[in-house]
Write a protein that holds these residues in place. Structure first.
Motif, PDB file in Angstrom:
ATOM      1  N   ARG A 277       0.858  -1.188   0.000  1.00  0.00           N
ATOM      2  CA  ARG A 277       0.000   0.000   0.000  1.00  0.00           C
ATOM      3  C   ARG A 277       0.889   1.230   0.000  1.00  0.00           C
ATOM      4  O   ARG A 277       2.030   1.188   0.451  1.00  0.00           O
ATOM      5  CB  ARG A 277      -0.933   0.024   1.195  1.00  0.00           C
ATOM      6  N   ARG A 278       0.359   2.328  -0.531  1.00  0.00           N
ATOM      7  CA  ARG A 278       1.095   3.592  -0.506  1.00  0.00           C
ATOM      8  C   ARG A 278       1.079   4.133   0.908  1.00  0.00           C
ATOM      9  O   ARG A 278       0.088   4.031   1.623  1.00  0.00           O
ATOM     10  CB  ARG A 278       0.439   4.622  -1.430  1.00  0.00           C
ATOM     11  N   GLU A 279       2.184   4.730   1.303  1.00  0.00           N
ATOM     12  CA  GLU A 279       2.253   5.354   2.619  1.00  0.00           C
ATOM     13  C   GLU A 279       1.580   6.721   2.556  1.00  0.00           C
ATOM     14  O   GLU A 279       1.655   7.415   1.557  1.00  0.00           O
ATOM     15  CB  GLU A 279       3.702   5.509   3.067  1.00  0.00           C
ATOM     16  N   VAL A 280       0.939   7.089   3.642  1.00  0.00           N
ATOM     17  CA  VAL A 280       0.248   8.364   3.733  1.00  0.00           C
ATOM     18  C   VAL A 280       0.948   9.216   4.779  1.00  0.00           C
ATOM     19  O   VAL A 280       1.291   8.743   5.859  1.00  0.00           O
ATOM     20  CB  VAL A 280      -1.237   8.150   4.123  1.00  0.00           C
ATOM     21  N   ASP A 281       1.174  10.487   4.432  1.00  0.00           N
ATOM     22  CA  ASP A 281       1.703  11.425   5.415  1.00  0.00           C
ATOM     23  C   ASP A 281       0.699  12.562   5.576  1.00  0.00           C
ATOM     24  O   ASP A 281      -0.424  12.468   5.101  1.00  0.00           O
ATOM     25  CB  ASP A 281       3.098  11.932   5.015  1.00  0.00           C
ATOM     26  N   GLY A 282       1.086  13.626   6.216  1.00  0.00           N
ATOM     27  CA  GLY A 282       0.177  14.748   6.458  1.00  0.00           C
ATOM     28  C   GLY A 282      -0.303  15.430   5.194  1.00  0.00           C
ATOM     29  O   GLY A 282      -1.345  16.081   5.183  1.00  0.00           O
ATOM     30  N   GLN A 283       0.434  15.289   4.105  1.00  0.00           N
ATOM     31  CA  GLN A 283       0.074  15.924   2.836  1.00  0.00           C
ATOM     32  C   GLN A 283      -0.761  15.010   1.943  1.00  0.00           C
ATOM     33  O   GLN A 283      -1.241  15.431   0.911  1.00  0.00           O
ATOM     34  CB  GLN A 283       1.351  16.323   2.083  1.00  0.00           C
TER      35      GLN A 283
END
Length: 146
Positions: free
Chosen positions: A97-103
């Motif tokens: 899965r793609r990692e998610v950050d604050g952006q």
């Protein structure tokens, strides 16, 4: 288990015919999806060390393709474009899965719980697929409507 059909009649349904299996992460995943993901992991050039690395930290295709020790994580040299294509395919089959950050979404990927469950099924290195499985995987990936 008793099931009511569309006409209101009741019939017995054999629970062994169910296409759902419960993984250790307690999510319902179809047996077909697990088989497809397992086949992808066996046919793609990545070694177990690649998946172990993604379990601990998120990496991008550019980080993976620029690694000096590519032989530890892959059976062939990694280019940025082919690595990105393989990562996208592993995302589509549910292993990564793609990692998610604050952006929002990033270009880095991580291992999913289903990917961890599949790795737990293999002791040591991931077995490589035979020629027939590789052809079947290629058709499934590149010509899914055939």
């Amino acid at each position: 288990m008793v099931v009511t059909d569309t006409l209101g009649g009741k019939r017995e349904e054999n629970e062994t015919r169910s296409s759902k299996v419960v993984t250790s992460s307690t999510t319902l995943v179809s047996a077909r999806a697990l088989k497809r993901a397992q086949q992808a992991m066996r046919c793609l050039p990545f070694r177990r060390a690649f998946y172990d690395e993604l379990e601990h930290e998120a990496l991008s295709s550019s980080q993976l393709s620029s690694q000096k020790n590519w032989m530890a994580i892959s059976r062939k040299p990694l280019s940025r474009s082919s690595t990105e294509d393989d990562l996208i395919w592993l995302i589509q089959v549910g292993v990564l899965r793609r990692e998610v950050d604050g952006q929002g979404l990033t270009e880095r990927v991580r291992l999913t719980p289903m990917g961890r469950d599949l790795l737990d099924g293999w002791q040591g290195e991931i077995p490589t697929a035979d020629a027939l499985q590789i052809v079947h995987h290629w058709l499934r990936r590149h010509r899914p409507r055939l």
